[in-house]
Structures are given as C-alpha cells and as structure tokens.
Design a protein around this motif. Structure first.
Motif, mmCIF file in Angstrom:
data_model
loop_
_atom_site.group_PDB
_atom_site.id
_atom_site.type_symbol
_atom_site.label_atom_id
_atom_site.label_comp_id
_atom_site.label_asym_id
_atom_site.label_seq_id
_atom_site.Cartn_x
_atom_site.Cartn_y
_atom_site.Cartn_z
ATOM 1 N N VAL A 101 -10.948 0.974 -2.572
ATOM 2 C CA VAL A 101 -9.250 1.346 -2.852
ATOM 3 C C VAL A 101 -8.095 0.843 -1.591
ATOM 4 C CG1 VAL A 101 -8.067 3.641 -3.091
ATOM 5 C CG2 VAL A 101 -10.693 3.223 -3.771
ATOM 6 N N SER A 102 -8.541 1.544 -0.174
ATOM 7 C CA SER A 102 -7.526 1.349 0.589
ATOM 8 C C SER A 102 -6.889 -0.193 0.675
ATOM 9 C CB SER A 102 -8.260 1.015 2.038
ATOM 10 O OG SER A 102 -8.239 2.599 2.508
ATOM 11 N N ILE A 103 -8.001 -1.122 0.218
ATOM 12 C CA ILE A 103 -7.589 -2.197 0.488
ATOM 13 C C ILE A 103 -6.000 -2.690 -0.482
ATOM 14 C CG2 ILE A 103 -8.231 -4.797 -0.242
ATOM 15 C CD1 ILE A 103 -10.599 -4.902 2.105
ATOM 16 N N ILE A 104 -6.750 -2.542 -1.580
ATOM 17 C CA ILE A 104 -5.501 -1.750 -3.333
ATOM 18 C C ILE A 104 -4.569 -1.747 -2.382
ATOM 19 C CG2 ILE A 104 -5.493 -1.325 -4.748
ATOM 20 C CD1 ILE A 104 -8.498 -1.874 -5.684
ATOM 21 N N LEU A 105 -4.400 -0.932 -2.107
ATOM 22 C CA LEU A 105 -3.030 0.074 -1.786
ATOM 23 C C LEU A 105 -1.989 -0.920 -1.174
ATOM 24 C CD1 LEU A 105 -4.147 3.874 -1.459
ATOM 25 C CD2 LEU A 105 -2.867 2.844 -3.416
ATOM 26 N N PHE A 106 -2.852 -1.018 0.123
ATOM 27 C CA PHE A 106 -1.673 -1.327 1.230
ATOM 28 C C PHE A 106 -1.619 -3.203 0.359
ATOM 29 C CE2 PHE A 106 -1.835 -4.855 4.373
ATOM 30 C CZ PHE A 106 -0.847 -4.048 5.564
ATOM 31 N N PHE A 107 -1.583 -3.229 -0.091
ATOM 32 C CA PHE A 107 -1.791 -5.313 -0.528
ATOM 33 C C PHE A 107 -0.988 -5.131 -1.527
ATOM 34 C CE2 PHE A 107 -4.834 -6.121 2.184
ATOM 35 C CZ PHE A 107 -4.151 -7.460 3.266
ATOM 36 N N TYR A 108 -0.780 -4.455 -2.957
ATOM 37 C CA TYR A 108 0.603 -3.920 -3.728
ATOM 38 C C TYR A 108 0.718 -2.524 -4.128
ATOM 39 C CZ TYR A 108 -3.272 -7.615 -5.132
ATOM 40 O OH TYR A 108 -4.224 -8.671 -5.571
ATOM 41 N N ALA A 109 1.088 -1.818 -3.571
ATOM 42 C CA ALA A 109 2.550 -1.133 -2.873
ATOM 43 C C ALA A 109 3.167 -0.648 -4.204
ATOM 44 C CB ALA A 109 2.409 -0.386 -1.573
ATOM 45 N N GLY A 110 3.803 -2.115 -4.003
ATOM 46 C CA GLY A 110 5.177 -2.263 -4.875
ATOM 47 C C GLY A 110 5.314 -1.947 -6.538
ATOM 48 N N LEU A 137 12.266 3.288 -3.704
ATOM 49 C CA LEU A 137 11.162 2.501 -3.894
ATOM 50 C C LEU A 137 10.954 1.846 -2.177
ATOM 51 C CD1 LEU A 137 11.564 -0.725 -6.717
ATOM 52 C CD2 LEU A 137 9.213 1.834 -6.548
ATOM 53 N N SER A 138 11.853 1.171 -1.637
ATOM 54 C CA SER A 138 11.633 1.357 -0.429
ATOM 55 C C SER A 138 10.956 1.805 0.567
ATOM 56 C CB SER A 138 13.191 0.735 1.102
ATOM 57 O OG SER A 138 13.694 1.813 0.361
ATOM 58 N N LEU A 139 11.681 3.204 0.447
ATOM 59 C CA LEU A 139 10.393 4.055 1.350
ATOM 60 C C LEU A 139 9.154 4.012 0.241
ATOM 61 C CD1 LEU A 139 13.149 7.259 0.979
ATOM 62 C CD2 LEU A 139 12.420 5.998 3.091
ATOM 63 N N SER A 140 9.017 4.493 -0.834
ATOM 64 C CA SER A 140 8.025 4.725 -1.505
ATOM 65 C C SER A 140 6.340 2.975 -0.929
ATOM 66 C CB SER A 140 7.577 4.391 -3.277
ATOM 67 O OG SER A 140 8.215 3.205 -3.430
ATOM 68 N N ASN A 141 7.478 1.797 -1.129
ATOM 69 C CA ASN A 141 6.693 0.445 -0.295
ATOM 70 C C ASN A 141 5.759 0.831 1.185
ATOM 71 O OD1 ASN A 141 7.055 -0.887 -2.640
ATOM 72 N ND2 ASN A 141 8.511 -1.361 -1.977
ATOM 73 N N ILE A 142 6.672 1.397 2.058
ATOM 74 C CA ILE A 142 5.952 2.129 2.752
ATOM 75 C C ILE A 142 4.946 3.504 3.715
ATOM 76 C CG2 ILE A 142 7.032 3.073 5.447
ATOM 77 C CD1 ILE A 142 9.765 2.086 4.976
ATOM 78 N N ILE A 174 3.146 4.380 1.183
ATOM 79 C CA ILE A 174 1.842 3.807 -0.033
ATOM 80 C C ILE A 174 0.971 2.896 0.832
ATOM 81 C CG2 ILE A 174 0.693 2.840 -2.390
ATOM 82 C CD1 ILE A 174 3.451 3.923 -3.563
ATOM 83 N N SER A 175 1.330 1.853 1.347
ATOM 84 C CA SER A 175 1.367 0.868 2.276
ATOM 85 C C SER A 175 0.377 1.008 3.231
ATOM 86 C CB SER A 175 2.178 -0.705 2.459
ATOM 87 O OG SER A 175 2.616 -1.286 1.188
ATOM 88 N N TYR A 176 0.979 1.926 3.964
ATOM 89 C CA TYR A 176 0.469 1.825 5.335
ATOM 90 C C TYR A 176 -0.274 3.422 5.518
ATOM 91 C CZ TYR A 176 3.417 -1.265 7.553
ATOM 92 O OH TYR A 176 3.943 -2.426 7.221
ATOM 93 N N VAL A 177 0.175 5.018 4.704
ATOM 94 C CA VAL A 177 -1.047 5.800 4.137
ATOM 95 C C VAL A 177 -2.102 5.964 3.467
ATOM 96 C CG1 VAL A 177 -0.563 8.747 3.457
ATOM 97 C CG2 VAL A 177 1.099 7.793 4.893
#
Length: 465
Positions: free
Chosen positions: A101-110, A123-128, A130-133
C-alpha cells in the motif's frame, strides 16, 4: 487466577487504551491546529487524505485484528503456544500488505488525488501530503498490528506508554519542521510528513521490543518464518468479514468526504474541525468498546459464556453514559472550541449547525460499536459484515448523496444519513446479540465435550477395575 482476572478486567483493559487513543486524538488535533496556521486549504487536504489513509490502513490491519480476537480466545483457553503463533502470523501479513500500500501511495499520489475529487488549487498540497505520509503508512500498519497483538494478551499498558512517547516526539518535530525552528527551513505539510515517519519509526521499534517478550517463549526474527495452515485459515475465517466491515465503514466515510469536497473547501474544513472535536468526546467510549471486545473474547475462549454475554451489556451501558455526557459538553462549548481552529465565520457557522445532531450521532455510534465488537469477539463477524454492506451502501452513501447533494441539504443532510446508518446497524447487532446464536452453539459444543470426557473417564475406570 486472581492476577489473570484482574489483567482482563474491563477497567484494567480500558484505561490504558483510553490514554493511548486520547493521545492519538491529541496528536491529530495538534496536527490540525498547526496545519490551520498554514491555511484552511491545507486543513482540507489533511482531512480528506487522512480519510484515505484510514481506509487503506484497514486493509493491512484487518488480518491483525482477526488474529487479536483469536489471541484473546487462546489466552482464555490456556493455549499459549497457539496464541504466540497467531500473533506472529498477524504481524507478518500486516507488514507485507502495508509495504504494498505504501509503495502505491508514494508513486501514484496525483491520480489518487483526482479520484478523491480534490480541487485543482489543492493538488500541489495533496501530492506532497499523500506521497510522503502515505509512503510511510506501512509503519502505521506495524504499530497497529504489534499493538493489537500485545493488547490481546492482556497488556494494554505497553502500547499506552509507546503512544505517549510517539506523541511527544511528533509534536516537537512538527513544531520544528513546519515552522522552521533552530535554523531549519519552513517545510509546511512536508514537515508533518517527516515528523510522522520519524515518530512512527520510534513507535515500531518500541512495540516490537515489547512484542518479542509477550509470550513465555521469546519471539525471534527467525520465528517470522512460522506458518501454520490450520491457524491461518482460522484467522482468515474471522478476519475477512471483519476487514470488509471495517473497509465498508472507512470507504463510505471516504466517499462522504468526496461529497463534502464537492460542496466546497469550507464544508470540508468544517467537517475536519468538527471531526477532531468529536474524536475527543468519543475516545473513552471507544476505549470501553475495545476493552469489552478483549474481555468478551477471553471469557468466550475460557468457556465462561454467561459472563461473556453479560459483559457486553455492561460495556454498552458504561459507554453510552460516557459518550452522551461528553457530547453534551461539546454541544455547550462547541462554538468556543471551533474558534481555536479557525476565524472564518462561515466555517464556524457550519460547524455550529451540526453540534445538535452530534447528540444523536455519537450514542448511535456507541450502540453499534459496543454490540458489534461483542459479536466480533465471539467470532460472529459475518453478521456485522452483512449489516455494514447493506446499511452503509444504502443509507450511509446512497442517502447521503441523495439528501446532501441531489436535494441540496448539504452537510446537514449528510449528517442525518450518518445518524440513520449508525442507528440501523446498532439495532441489528443488538438484536443478534440478544438472540445468542453463537453462544448457544458454543454452549452445546462445551456440553458435548464434557459429556465425551465424562464417558471416557467412566470407561477408563471400568478398565482399571
């Protein structure tokens, strides 16, 4: 025996769980307060993203939850070796699923942000975020699975102490990274992500150390190769309906949050702020319900069926009294409390309009959780799954869209549907518990087992004579 009874007493189990969950809620509140200093848009991103994380977390903690019920049952029936094996498998499977699950979230945040209907300006805030948290979400799975295993052995204090340390570290690092203290740059939402990963990593290390010593035979790294097919099937039998039940609830909340996103950032922020306040009011009720589940599973495993049946009602009555009192306090002081989060008069007005509805929502939620956990504790997880699928899809999601979006009732309409959903499911699980179906079956099994042993004893005596 006396020590064991005390270890699985309701209050002995509940108060450390309460402190642990209270601190987790406090951590979320501190995050919300700090993020609100960035902007209300940032709060909206955190709110909807955390709903997503909650939904996905259930996917890899469900197996550990099913394992936890069986651990408590095995502890009650004195089968400690099986309890140890079940605990090891629960943590192993949760870790594997968490990493995926963590791998999917990191690479497909957009693309994930697009699915959640997050507005373009966010979107710019959510990408940051979702990717890292999200990329570190496997640590949440490890904390949940290790903590579940430890709690169901009767040790609820260990996870509590860990929660204290996690919170202290997270708050200090939040302040440092978000606002750029000690000469560091101001990282905003990225600072929360870094703080979350570091504090959760510390928590995993602490819980793993406790987990290793939770059973008579110390757990070592090579033990994670253990696989018992029979016990694995038993875990699956309880866990898959439990997982669908939990996932239905969290995903329904996620869909509802997407409805709120369609209503605008103000409605989304108001729901996020109010959800934070509600969490404080419900924390002790949740702790009582979870402690009741552990106690009932232990009594059921020990064959103390009458005590297990009565324990569910005691848990429910205590929980309802506590939750109702807390929600009354929130109703009286909610306006002032909302003012600590935002100065936007429209957001405050939306939040205030929902305070009265919470006087109904939270007791209904306690009814559903208290009796639903009791059914889960004795392995009757399919029934709670069926009620969740039907009620959440029709009332929780379908009616929320109809009343909230189509008919234009907005957040008030959605809240009314949430109340109806919790009440319907609560009444259904209450009627199931009163029917005693699983308890009667277990009672028959115990009677037949005792009769068989008695007959074998007679034959043995006859042969000796």
């Amino acid at each position: 025996m006396k020590k064991e009874r005390q270890g699985f007493g309701l209050w002995v189990l509940a108060w450390p769980i309460f402190i642990e969950v209270f601190l987790q809620t406090l951590l979320g509140t501190v995050d919300t307060l700090m993020v609100s200093r960035i902007s209300d848009d940032a709060v909206a991103v955190v709110g909807i993203s955390n709903q997503l994380f909650g939904a996905l977390t259930t996917l890899f903690t469900t197996f550990a939850g099913g394992a936890g019920i069986l651990i408590a049952q095995r502890m009650g029936s004195k089968r400690f070796s099986e309890a140890r094996t079940i605990a090891i498998m629960g943590v192993s499977v949760s870790l594997i699923l968490g990493i995926v699950v963590s791998i999917i979230l990191f690479f497909y945040a957009g693309p994930i942000a697009g699915i959640l209907n997050i507005s373009p300006e966010l979107l710019s805030l959510s990408n940051i975020y979702i990717s890292y948290v999200g990329g570190g979400l496997f640590l949440v799975g490890m904390i949940a699975s290790l903590g579940t295993a430890i709690r169901n052995t009767g040790n609820t204090r260990g996870p509590m102490y860990t929660g204290v340390i996690i919170n202290v570290i997270h708050i200090i690092l939040n302040y440092t990274f978000i606002f750029g203290m000690f000469g560091l740059p101001q990282l905003g939402l990225a600072g929360i992500a870094i703080s979350s990963i570091i504090s959760r990593l510390v928590g995993v290390i602490m819980l793993y150390t406790m987990f290793r010593g939770s059973f008579e035979i110390k757990i070592r790294l090579r033990d994670f190769r253990i696989f018992n097919g029979k016990l694995f099937k038993e875990i699956i039998r309880i866990a898959w309906p439990l997982g669908i039940n939990s996932s239905c609830w969290v995903f329904s909340q996620l869909i509802v949050y997407s409805f709120l996103a369609a209503l605008g950032a103000e409605a989304l922020a108001a729901r996020t702020y109010l959800n934070t306040l509600e969490s404080f009011c419900f924390t002790l009720g949740y702790a009582i319900a979870l402690a009741g589940q552990i106690q009932i599973a232990h009594l059921f495993g020990a064959g103390k069926l009458k005590e297990a049946y009565r324990s569910a009602y005691r848990t429910l009555y205590i929980g309802l009294a506590i939750v109702s009192a807390n929600m009354l306090l929130l109703f009286l002081f909610g306006r002032n409390l909302l003012g600590y989060f935002t100065s936007d008069p429209r957001i405050i007005a939306i939040g205030i309009s929902l305070l009265a509805l919470n006087l109904l929502l939270q007791p209904c939620k306690m009814l559903n959780m208290g009796m639903g956990n009791a059914l889960n504790a004795i392995g009757d997880t399919r029934y709670t799954m069926y009620t969740s699928i039907v009620s959440m899809s029709i009332i929780g999601v379908g009616c929320s869209y109809w009343f909230g979006i189509s008919l234009g009732w907005g957040l008030t309409g959605i809240y009314c549907c949430m109340i109806a959903d919790e009440f319907v499911r609560g009444m259904l699980v209450l009627m199931r518990w009163r029917g005693r179906k699983v308890i009667r079956q277990a009672d028959i099994g115990l009677s037949e087992g005792n009769a068989s042993l008695h007959g074998a004893g007679k034959r043995s005596t006859s042969l000796t004579i």
